[in-house]
Every structure is written in C-alpha cells, then in structure tokens.
Scaffold this active site. Structure first.
Site, PDB file in Angstrom:
ATOM      1  N   SER A 211      66.998  45.558  53.442  1.00 46.13           N
ATOM      2  CA  SER A 211      67.722  46.208  54.477  1.00 46.13           C
ATOM      3  C   SER A 211      68.203  46.504  55.677  1.00 46.13           C
ATOM      4  CB  SER A 211      68.506  47.826  54.065  1.00 46.13           C
ATOM      5  OG  SER A 211      69.723  48.058  54.848  1.00 46.13           O
TER       6      SER A 211
ATOM      7  N   HIS B  83      71.230  49.632  23.522  1.00 41.59           N
ATOM      8  CA  HIS B  83      72.694  50.179  23.979  1.00 41.59           C
ATOM      9  C   HIS B  83      72.510  50.658  25.526  1.00 41.59           C
ATOM     10  CE1 HIS B  83      74.821  49.442  20.242  1.00 41.59           C
ATOM     11  NE2 HIS B  83      73.840  49.897  20.107  1.00 41.59           N
TER      12      HIS B  83
END
Length: 460
Positions: A315, A185
C-alpha cells in the site's frame, strides 16, 4: 523509397526494408492498431517456406540454386534479427494472405540481396513463383497456426503447468499434518488437513495437463497441400509427404497430413477446442488463486491460516501491508484468457463455405493466452506458492472453536441432539464441549475420546 510493381500498379516501398509491394499496401490500409502478427506465426511461416522449397526441389520442381537461396535466406531469418521486416498487423485479411506474402517477399529479397541482386527485382527469386511454389495462403497460414500452437503449448505452457503442479505437490507434503477446518458454502465444515486442500489444487493442474496433452492430437494435422479450397490444385504428387517430412525433421514434432483438407481450411475447431482447454485451466487457476488469497487474508482480521511471502509493500498509504499480488496478477491473466476464449469462439464460427476468414485473430488470442498463462503460472509458483507458510496457532484456534466437530458425535447421539448442541454452543457463545456437558449428553472424558479432529480427516 524504391518503387515496386504488383498486379495493381506501382507501390512505394522503404529502401531499407526487405518486404515488397503487397506488404507495403497492407501497411497503408491496416496500420491503425498496435497488435502485430505474433513472431511465432512468422517463424512458422518461414519454416514452411524452407521446407516447401526442399520438397519442391526433391520432386524436380525447383532448381538446386533457387532451393539453396530460399533455404539459406529462411535459415538466416530464423536465426533472428529481422523483426523490423515483418510489420503487419493482426487486423488484416482474415486468411492471413498479407502475412504470407510478407514472408514470401522478405525471403525472396533477402536471397536476392545476399547474391548481389537488386532488392525488389524479383530476380532470380520470385516471391510467388519460387517461395510460394505449390502453396496457397489458405493452406500455409492454417499450417503455421497449428505449428505455432503446438510449439508454444509444448515449450511454454506445459512446462509452466508442470512447474506449478510440483510447487503445489511440495506444499501437499509440507502441510500433510496440518489439521484445519474445511469450509463449504464459505461456512465451517468438518476437519481436513491443509495438505488435503492443496492436493485438490494440484489435481486441478494435473487434470488440465492431461486435457492440454489430449488437445494436441488433432493439432498435429496440417493443412499444407490443400492449397486454395482443399482440392490440392497445383500441388505435385508427393509434395505433401515431403514437406511434412521436413517439418517433422525441423521441429521434432509428429506432424501429419490433415485427415480432411476441406475441413482443415474451412474451420478451426481444433484450436477452438484447445483454447477451451486453456479457458478451463484459467477457471482452475482463478479458483486456486482466490482460495489462497482468502486463506491468507488478514493477517489479524481475516482467516489468516496462511502467511504470504513478503515480496513488496502492498500500500502507498498503509505501512506494513502485504497483499496477495501474485494471486491478483494471475486472476487478471485468467480474466484475459476467458475473454480471449470468446474471441476465439467467434473467430472459429466465421468459417464461410471453404475458408475460415478470421484466422489471424484466432491465433493471436491463442498465443497470447499461452504466453500469459505460462508466465503467470511460473511467477505464481516461484514467488507465491513456494513461499507460503502455515499459521499453526490460527488453525488450532479455529479447530477448538468449530461447531462442526459435532459431526463426529452424530453416530453416538443422533442428528437431532447434535443439532441442538451446536445451536446452543452458537447462541450461548460457548464451545461445543461445554454445550455437550451442560446438556448432559456426555462427560468431558467421553467428549474428548469421541471428538478428535486428527481422526476425522479421512484416508485421502
């Protein structure tokens, strides 16, 4: 331009092209999109024509001279260099008739040209009477679909899957002693090894390989011989066995006659099912690529358990940034494949009475999925998985701070005490050992003896 005649009249055909009137008509009416019929389908169609000529000759229905001319022309095309003569789009008649005739015309005209005849004259080789003899587009095109699918699955996809599985298995071995905190989870869970985590990924690929192999079973069944509606009209006795014999000989694949020709022409459930397997593989690859992206997130402010290979700057504005680009590329591949699956399902559902009429879009999407999955997995294995490294200090940091180590104490202290201990550690921002000692449950020595992450990783 040269003029050719078909049943509807005179058609202008480019002088330097080997196709004929029907191909030219298709170009006129269906030239509004860039997607051309896959070269794998064209190759399969050419191969069928070659094998059909041999079969017809063996049975006495095609003269040796004509057979040799067709076989020779087909062989020349299969060697390559004739791509410009097969310009038709995927978006055409749903039976693939126009591409079938494109192949018939090119083979006939090449044979005529090589023997000093006039291109477009249909003499001495006729595209219908000789090249298409004992055939219909309705059985030839689905046969080509199966041949192209089988060959591409076995030559492209399966090797790429095997390559990725071996790359993952190498990491299973490399990371077998790297103890870390598992997550369920998205939250901290009990310890495991990084090798165990990677073994789950490897098994996903292994099971997908098994599913792909099983999907081939019915794909070996060929529709050739069913002709127009599955009755085998105009097919001489013995033709089916002969043509399949030659197809097996040329491809090395265990092709057989369709178990039911009415089914083989009217539906493509086999390819729909097989593409469902490709979609399942795409689901597995998405999970793997997503997990690895998160496991290496950071490097300072994310999970940072894995260190990515430094393939290229990430980037245009942030210097020094390295991104999981191979993961992202593979995720996009998987998105496309899952989208293709819907198109294949829709195409498969359009089997109207005795003929499915969305054959080109089914095989186009199928082969695209095979191509991009194979390429994506190969690159993912070579440029990402193989270069992954483990950040051992980060694994130890997470282990030392994990509250879920308390699970090892539940057999000794019980669930309720362990819950209170974990909550205290969390709320007081202390580690589990400190909380345990403060609550008087265990001494430091007892805690260290019972809570050993390396002993909590199980046997698998």
């Amino acid at each position: 331009m040269r003029q050719e005649n078909d049943s509807l009249g005179i058609v202008e055909v480019p002088e330097d092209k080997l196709y004929g009137a029907q191909t030219a008509r298709s170009q006129k009416y269906f030239s509004w999109a860039p997607e051309v019929m896959p070269k794998e389908v064209i190759r399969a169609l050419v191969l069928i024509k070659q094998c059909a000529a041999k079969a017809n000759h063996d049975l006495g229905f095609l003269d040796s001279k004509y057979c040799d001319m067709i076989v020779s022309a087909a062989s020349e095309i299969l060697e390559g260099g004739f791509e410009e003569h097969f310009p038709l789009k995927v978006w055409q008649t749903g039976s693939g008739t126009q591409s079938n005739m494109n192949v018939n015309e090119v083979i006939a005209n090449l044979a005529i040209q090589r023997h000093g005849g006039v291109v477009g004259s249909k003499t001495p080789i006729h595209p219908n009477d000789h090249v298409n003899k004992s055939q219909s587009s309705n059985d030839v095109f689905p046969t080509a679909m199966h041949i192209a699918a089988v060959i591409n699955l076995k030559k492209k996809l399966i090797p790429a899957m095997d390559h990725l599985q071996r790359a993952l298995d190498a990491k299973v071995a490399e990371f077998r002693d790297c103890v870390k905190i598992g997550r369920t989870h998205l939250m901290d869970a009990v310890p495991m090894t990084l090798g165990q985590e990677f073994s789950g990924y490897s098994n996903q690929i292994r099971q997908s390989l098994e599913r792909v192999a099983f999907s081939l079973t019915h794909m070996y069944e060929l529709a050739i011989g069913g002709t127009a509606v599955g009755t085998g009209l105009n097919v001489p006795n013995g033709f089916i066995d002969k043509v399949i014999h030659y197809l097996r000989q040329e491809t090395g694949e265990p092709f057989v006659a369709a178990s039911n020709y009415f089914s083989a022409l009217s539906n493509h459930d086999t390819l729909v099912n097989a593409h469902g397997v490709l979609a399942t593989l795409a689901c597995a690859l998405t999970k793997i690529a997503t997990d690895l992206s998160f496991l290496g997130s950071g490097p300072r402010c994310g999970l940072g358990e894995l260190l990515f290979p430094e393939n290229e700057p990430g980037s245009s504005i942030m210097p020094g940034k390295i991104n999981p680009t191979q993961c992202e590329a593979l995720q996009m591949v998987c998105a496309q494949v899952i989208g293709n699956n819907q198109a294949v399902i829709m195409g498969g559902s359009r089997g109207n009475f005795e003929l499915n009429v969305m054959k080109p879009v089914i095989i186009y999407n199928f082969l695209q999925s095979v191509d991009i999955l194979a390429g994506g997995m190969q690159a993912f294995a070579d440029y990402f998985v193989s270069g992954l490294r483990v950040n051992k200090p980060r694994l130890k940091e997470y282990l030392d701070n994990s509250l879920m180590l308390v699970t090892a104490l539940t057999p000794v202290l019980g669930y309720d005490k362990c819950s209170k201990m974990a909550l205290k550690a969390f709320h007081d921002n202390i580690n589990l050992k400190e909380a345990c000692i403060q609550m008087g449950y265990l001494s430091a020595e007892e805690f260290d003896r019972l809570v050993v992450p390396e002993s909590m990783v199980g046997k698998f």
